[in-house]
Design a protein around this motif. Structure first.
Motif, mmCIF file in Angstrom:
data_model
loop_
_atom_site.group_PDB
_atom_site.id
_atom_site.type_symbol
_atom_site.label_atom_id
_atom_site.label_comp_id
_atom_site.label_asym_id
_atom_site.label_seq_id
_atom_site.Cartn_x
_atom_site.Cartn_y
_atom_site.Cartn_z
ATOM 1 N N LEU A 103 0.826 -1.207 0.000
ATOM 2 C CA LEU A 103 0.000 0.000 0.000
ATOM 3 C C LEU A 103 0.860 1.256 0.000
ATOM 4 N N GLU A 104 2.007 1.186 0.610
ATOM 5 C CA GLU A 104 2.921 2.327 0.584
ATOM 6 C C GLU A 104 3.323 2.641 -0.863
ATOM 7 N N GLY A 105 3.507 1.599 -1.671
ATOM 8 C CA GLY A 105 3.812 1.791 -3.086
ATOM 9 C C GLY A 105 2.619 2.286 -3.881
ATOM 10 N N ARG A 106 1.426 1.857 -3.506
ATOM 11 C CA ARG A 106 0.204 2.267 -4.214
ATOM 12 C C ARG A 106 -0.232 3.684 -3.865
ATOM 13 N N PHE A 107 0.190 4.159 -2.707
ATOM 14 C CA PHE A 107 -0.186 5.496 -2.243
ATOM 15 C C PHE A 107 1.073 6.294 -1.902
ATOM 16 N N PRO A 108 1.864 6.655 -2.931
ATOM 17 C CA PRO A 108 3.134 7.342 -2.680
ATOM 18 C C PRO A 108 2.961 8.724 -2.037
ATOM 19 N N GLY A 109 1.782 9.299 -2.129
ATOM 20 C CA GLY A 109 1.525 10.596 -1.511
ATOM 21 C C GLY A 109 1.241 10.510 -0.025
ATOM 22 N N ARG A 110 1.141 9.308 0.488
ATOM 23 C CA ARG A 110 0.864 9.082 1.905
ATOM 24 C C ARG A 110 2.130 8.626 2.618
ATOM 25 N N SER A 111 2.296 9.078 3.844
ATOM 26 C CA SER A 111 3.459 8.651 4.623
ATOM 27 C C SER A 111 3.284 7.190 5.051
ATOM 28 N N ARG A 112 4.384 6.558 5.391
ATOM 29 C CA ARG A 112 4.310 5.185 5.878
ATOM 30 C C ARG A 112 3.438 5.124 7.135
ATOM 31 N N THR A 113 3.548 6.139 7.956
ATOM 32 C CA THR A 113 2.755 6.174 9.188
ATOM 33 C C THR A 113 1.259 6.184 8.884
ATOM 34 N N GLU A 114 0.843 6.954 7.879
ATOM 35 C CA GLU A 114 -0.569 6.980 7.503
ATOM 36 C C GLU A 114 -1.032 5.612 7.018
ATOM 37 N N VAL A 115 -0.196 4.953 6.224
ATOM 38 C CA VAL A 115 -0.535 3.621 5.719
ATOM 39 C C VAL A 115 -0.599 2.629 6.876
ATOM 40 N N GLU A 116 0.395 2.654 7.748
ATOM 41 C CA GLU A 116 0.400 1.752 8.908
ATOM 42 C C GLU A 116 -0.824 1.984 9.779
ATOM 43 N N ASP A 117 -1.170 3.256 10.009
ATOM 44 C CA ASP A 117 -2.350 3.569 10.832
ATOM 45 C C ASP A 117 -3.623 3.014 10.207
ATOM 46 N N ALA A 118 -3.769 3.189 8.892
ATOM 47 C CA ALA A 118 -4.958 2.680 8.202
ATOM 48 C C ALA A 118 -5.042 1.165 8.335
ATOM 49 N N VAL A 119 -3.924 0.484 8.110
ATOM 50 C CA VAL A 119 -3.910 -0.981 8.202
ATOM 51 C C VAL A 119 -4.183 -1.425 9.637
ATOM 52 N N CYS A 120 -3.529 -0.808 10.600
ATOM 53 C CA CYS A 120 -3.704 -1.218 12.000
ATOM 54 C C CYS A 120 -5.124 -0.970 12.499
ATOM 55 N N GLU A 121 -5.700 0.162 12.126
ATOM 56 C CA GLU A 121 -7.063 0.455 12.559
ATOM 57 C C GLU A 121 -8.074 -0.493 11.918
ATOM 58 N N GLU A 122 -7.871 -0.794 10.656
ATOM 59 C CA GLU A 122 -8.774 -1.742 9.990
ATOM 60 C C GLU A 122 -8.565 -3.155 10.535
ATOM 61 N N TYR A 123 -7.339 -3.513 10.829
ATOM 62 C CA TYR A 123 -7.038 -4.824 11.404
ATOM 63 C C TYR A 123 -7.759 -4.997 12.736
ATOM 64 N N ALA A 124 -7.781 -3.949 13.539
ATOM 65 C CA ALA A 124 -8.445 -4.024 14.847
ATOM 66 C C ALA A 124 -9.924 -4.369 14.702
ATOM 67 N N ALA A 125 -10.542 -3.908 13.617
ATOM 68 C CA ALA A 125 -11.963 -4.192 13.402
ATOM 69 C C ALA A 125 -12.223 -5.667 13.096
ATOM 70 N N PHE A 126 -11.226 -6.351 12.537
ATOM 71 C CA PHE A 126 -11.387 -7.760 12.153
ATOM 72 C C PHE A 126 -10.674 -8.714 13.110
ATOM 73 N N ASN A 127 -9.962 -8.202 14.058
ATOM 74 C CA ASN A 127 -9.078 -9.010 14.892
ATOM 75 C C ASN A 127 -9.788 -9.978 15.824
#
Length: 66
Positions: A17-41
């Motif tokens: 996703l970091e490669g797919r969204f080069p305009g986003r920081s790694r932190t933003e990508v990690e936050d999106a993944v971690c927050e969505e992961y929490a919903a399915f965890n």
């Protein structure tokens, strides 16, 4: 899917996703993944969790670009 396999899949997802969204920081990508992961965890079936997280994180990242 074992926890270590799931964690590796999520790290791989963050990298992709970091490669797919080069305009986003790694932190933003990690936050999106971690927050969505929490919903399915909490579910008992783990196999599809990374796929669900990817779909939700992409939707979130695309939406935040607008």
């Amino acid at each position: 899917m074992e926890c270590s396999d799931e964690q590796r899949a999520l790290v791989s997802l963050i990298n992709a996703l970091e490669g797919r969204f080069p305009g986003r920081s790694r932190t933003e990508v990690e936050d999106a993944v971690c927050e969505e992961y929490a919903a399915f965890n909490s579910g008992p079936v783990r196999t599809m969790v990374p796929l669900f997280v990817e779909h939700a994180a992409v939707k979130r990242l695309r939406g935040s670009l607008l």
